[in-house]
Design an enzyme around this catalytic site. Sequence first.
Site, short mmCIF file in Angstrom:
data_model
loop_
_atom_site.label_atom_id
_atom_site.label_comp_id
_atom_site.label_asym_id
_atom_site.label_seq_id
_atom_site.Cartn_x
_atom_site.Cartn_y
_atom_site.Cartn_z
N LYS A 128 2.02 4.65 1.41
CA LYS A 128 1.96 5.31 2.71
C LYS A 128 1.51 6.76 2.49
O LYS A 128 2.15 7.50 1.77
CB LYS A 128 3.31 5.28 3.42
CG LYS A 128 3.25 5.78 4.84
CD LYS A 128 4.61 5.69 5.52
CE LYS A 128 4.49 6.08 6.98
NZ LYS A 128 3.96 7.42 7.18
N LEU A 129 0.41 7.12 3.11
CA LEU A 129 -0.19 8.42 2.86
C LEU A 129 0.31 9.47 3.84
O LEU A 129 0.55 9.18 5.02
CB LEU A 129 -1.72 8.31 2.96
CG LEU A 129 -2.38 7.37 1.96
CD1 LEU A 129 -3.84 7.15 2.29
CD2 LEU A 129 -2.24 7.90 0.54
N GLU B 13 -6.73 6.87 6.82
CA GLU B 13 -5.91 8.08 6.87
C GLU B 13 -6.71 9.24 6.28
O GLU B 13 -7.29 9.11 5.19
CB GLU B 13 -4.64 7.87 6.05
CG GLU B 13 -3.57 8.91 6.28
CD GLU B 13 -2.61 8.55 7.39
OE1 GLU B 13 -1.68 9.32 7.63
OE2 GLU B 13 -2.79 7.49 8.02
N LYS C 89 10.41 3.24 3.54
CA LYS C 89 10.60 4.60 3.04
C LYS C 89 11.78 4.65 2.08
O LYS C 89 12.58 3.72 2.02
CB LYS C 89 10.82 5.55 4.22
CG LYS C 89 9.54 5.77 5.03
CD LYS C 89 9.70 6.90 6.02
CE LYS C 89 8.39 7.17 6.74
NZ LYS C 89 8.50 8.30 7.68
N GLU D 64 0.85 -1.19 0.00
CA GLU D 64 0.00 0.00 0.00
C GLU D 64 0.89 1.24 0.00
O GLU D 64 1.98 1.24 0.57
CB GLU D 64 -0.88 0.04 1.25
CG GLU D 64 -1.94 -1.03 1.31
CD GLU D 64 -2.78 -0.93 2.58
OE1 GLU D 64 -2.53 0.00 3.38
OE2 GLU D 64 -3.67 -1.78 2.77
#
Length: 991
Positions: A325-326, A393, A519, A323
């Site tokens: 990352k928001l 989110e 990240k 997914e």
Amino acid sequence: MAEDTPMPDADAVREQTLMFGGEDDLDEKYPNRPNNLHKTLPFHTLFNELFDPLLDTNKNRRPTGLRRRVGPSGHSNLNPHEAKRNIIHRYIEQWRKEVGNDFYPAMRLIIPEKDRDRAMYGLKEKAIAKILIQVTKINKDSEDARQMVNWKLPGQLYKASASTAGDFAGRCYEVLSKRPMRSEVGTMSIAEVNNALDRLSQVGGEKEQVKIFERFYRRMNPEEMTWLIRIILRQMKIGATEKTILDIWHPDAEALFNISSNLRRVCWELYDKDVRLDGEDRGVNLMQCFQPQLAAFQPKVGSFDKIVSKLKPTEDDDSFWIEEKLDGERMQLHMMEDPSAPGGRVFGFWSRKAKDYAYLYGKHFSGEEGGALARFIKDAFHKNIRNIILDGEMITWDMDTDHIVGFGTLKTAAISEKENTTGSNTGQRPLFRVFDCLYLNDTLLTQYTLRDRRTALQSAVNGIHRRLEIHPYIEAHSPSTVEPELRRVVENASEGLVLKNPRSAYKLNERNDDWVKVKPEYMSEFGEMLDCVVIGGYFGSGHRGGAHSSFLCGLLVNKKAKEGDPDYGRCFSFFKVGGGFTREDYASVRGRTEGKWKDWDQRHPPSIIELGGHEQNRQHERPDQWIHPSDSVVLECKAASVEWTDKFRLGQTLRFPRFKALRTDKTWNQALSIDEFMEVKHTAETEHADKEKEFKIEQSRRKKARTTKKPLVVVGNDTVFTPYAGPASKLFEGLQFYIMTDQIHPTKKSKAELEALVKAYGAKIVQRDTTDANLVVVADKRLVKVSSLEKRATMNIVKPIWIHDCIRQDELDVGALPYLLPYEANRHMFYLLDEQQLDVEANIDDNGDSYARDVMDVDEMRDILAGMPRKSDPETFDSQAFIRQLEDHTHTMAHLKSYMFSNTKLYFASGEDAAWGLRASLARNYVKFAGGAVADGEDEEGVTHVVVPDAEYRGASGGRVAGLARTVGVEWVEKCWEEETRLDEERFQWG
């Protein structure tokens, strides 16, 4: 109250009235809450008997500015963890004995960051410093005043202790200890401190805040004031976690806090250790904020393979989810039926830190409390949804650019949308991206797998475009999928990825390896070429206080400039880096630059260092100190990408910069210049574009291979190729399919893929078992819900392979009317009702061969033949004749590895290169094993292919030689062997 229950004294009654007298519904909410019998303990007992003893077990991590206790702690023979537990336990027991069972007044001061009942004070370090300057009546330009205001700077600059740099409370202690109103500990009780802090959280102006601090100053000594400041800042660092403290209070305290985020409830409902939570009290509840599951941090050192391995793949299911990352705020949405509410529904919104946002995002579908979101999502839920809890989110979406906007704009966008009465579809708005469902129609889902929860989410939520959407994911099976996705999201200015284990349950308030953040520090777009000179430093806080914790790096304007030239050492600010340094790295930088730093003068900045911003005021990302490049060091850094910005003079900066190494082998004038960086950037972008092009071509090939429909035959590929442009046929028309699990055998398919497959053949999808006679229940794994259905013994459960067999038979019987295959006990039935056992067994013969279905593959044929009785004379079976017979009926023998070179004869050209000799020898063996023949000469009769080294065939004229023989590179043989099928020669033939 019972006659034998002790009565609280007058002081206790007075304190409780002051603390909770304004809350009228307490008796209704907490009818059995405990009442203290005596006045709460003095405030100073918290640090004398709890905080300081805890810190003494961690002598090297004690906050600065506070004196150490003298004398034994009484726990010298215990390890630190046991000693801490004993200290906490002793204080709690002292409270029970001297005060009573209501520990909430103390608990909210011990772990103030978890106290949701008291509003935020709106006070940061500099604001508190200004208040203390007024309270102590010191000159705002004095050394002591500047010492508090500039608390991050090294102590020697303001004649303060060097150890207090970065520790605001420690700096305050140094100032207050010079001018105390009291030398001994004060008389304020814990209840009085709580009352004063409640008022401090409610007042708005500095004048009222100063009055409250003046009262604290009169009644507390400097050490008490220091701990009070830590409580206000919610930065305790006492050496014990909230988990340890809650666990000592009650065995179920952490579980209750995780589902309620309510410290008061933990203290008032669990004051008796003999009273335990029931199972139903341990789960998430509607309209009660819970502590969400968190994603683990990616390991500092490790590959994507290691990260994926932590997601616990199994032999039957090696999938994981990817997914994006928001960049938003973690939010939970609760919705339940309420006939008295406008629209018949009531909403609750809470952040990860349990802040109630219903006032902003809405409480109802309509009316004045529709908020910035709730009034727009009337059609987001299916009609049969009575209640639901969603985890997701909240992000900001720009409708004009149709793109996500940074988190810092969220509240502004929400307020603007709340006031949007025209329904305008322009500008920025809050968008709730949902990625989990924890509660649905009175059923708690946390114990179910993520895959099952996702299924429930998709069955319950329709979604509203750019209001409430289900967050997409990619199902992957290989770590190699991660990097392309990471590249894609980084290009779109995203934070990174979250990898999830679809087989995992939801764990409240846990950060485990079922969810892992990835990240872009793994990205290496610029390799090790970013060697930049340090031109500025920023002081840190906490354990980095008093020293530089991050650095400003620049690019040289003119590396060739000589000393005395205006451009000598001149730099443009480029990026700020603070991640990736170890203590040794900081020490190395400090050792090489000590004594060479100068304080940054905002009015007279150095001419050789240019910062970002407008030409009249270039002060963006201003460092605390600067250093001449000729006195500085060179850092090697890596980054994800380059982005445009006005924060740095270059006009560009690195996204996610990270320190990699200190380049002691390079002098300052060997660092990157502006021109060199532009060249590096151009090279990196070109290489990246080439890789992306290759990747897209490969993806296109794979997609084409997946979607191409091939003929289905008796032997060969097991894969079912189904066209999805509308119903392929009416094979399953009139049937309802309840697909309960993914398919495991013979190939893996997700539940969603199976649903799409049967829907393409006219079926209707349902999400629960019904009494409909046309219902087909499908499962391939014994999940809890499947076992439950088996125990009821009311219907058959078929395996997904029955669906594929029906489709295959339908495609083979071209022109015939669609018909469904009868069930076969071993092959098709996951669970078979006893009364239908004989009927189903009658559908196959004694050898297991179906009367209605053609044999589909070689493995099935082998199984049938293996079960047949052997003939007395095995010599009569001619295997080669059988193979030739199969070849007469089908062209798919080439799909089998052992027959893919049948009917071919290959001649291998000679060569003097040793490498070619080895490759040719291996390729000959491949051909022979795969049913082909190898010729001794290219003129030999029947030669179909001439194989030459790759270098030769790339330069050859191509075409055919020796009659009809094709000239191909040896790579053709190798690739055929690798892909296990005969490939088209055109790709390996030049000319």
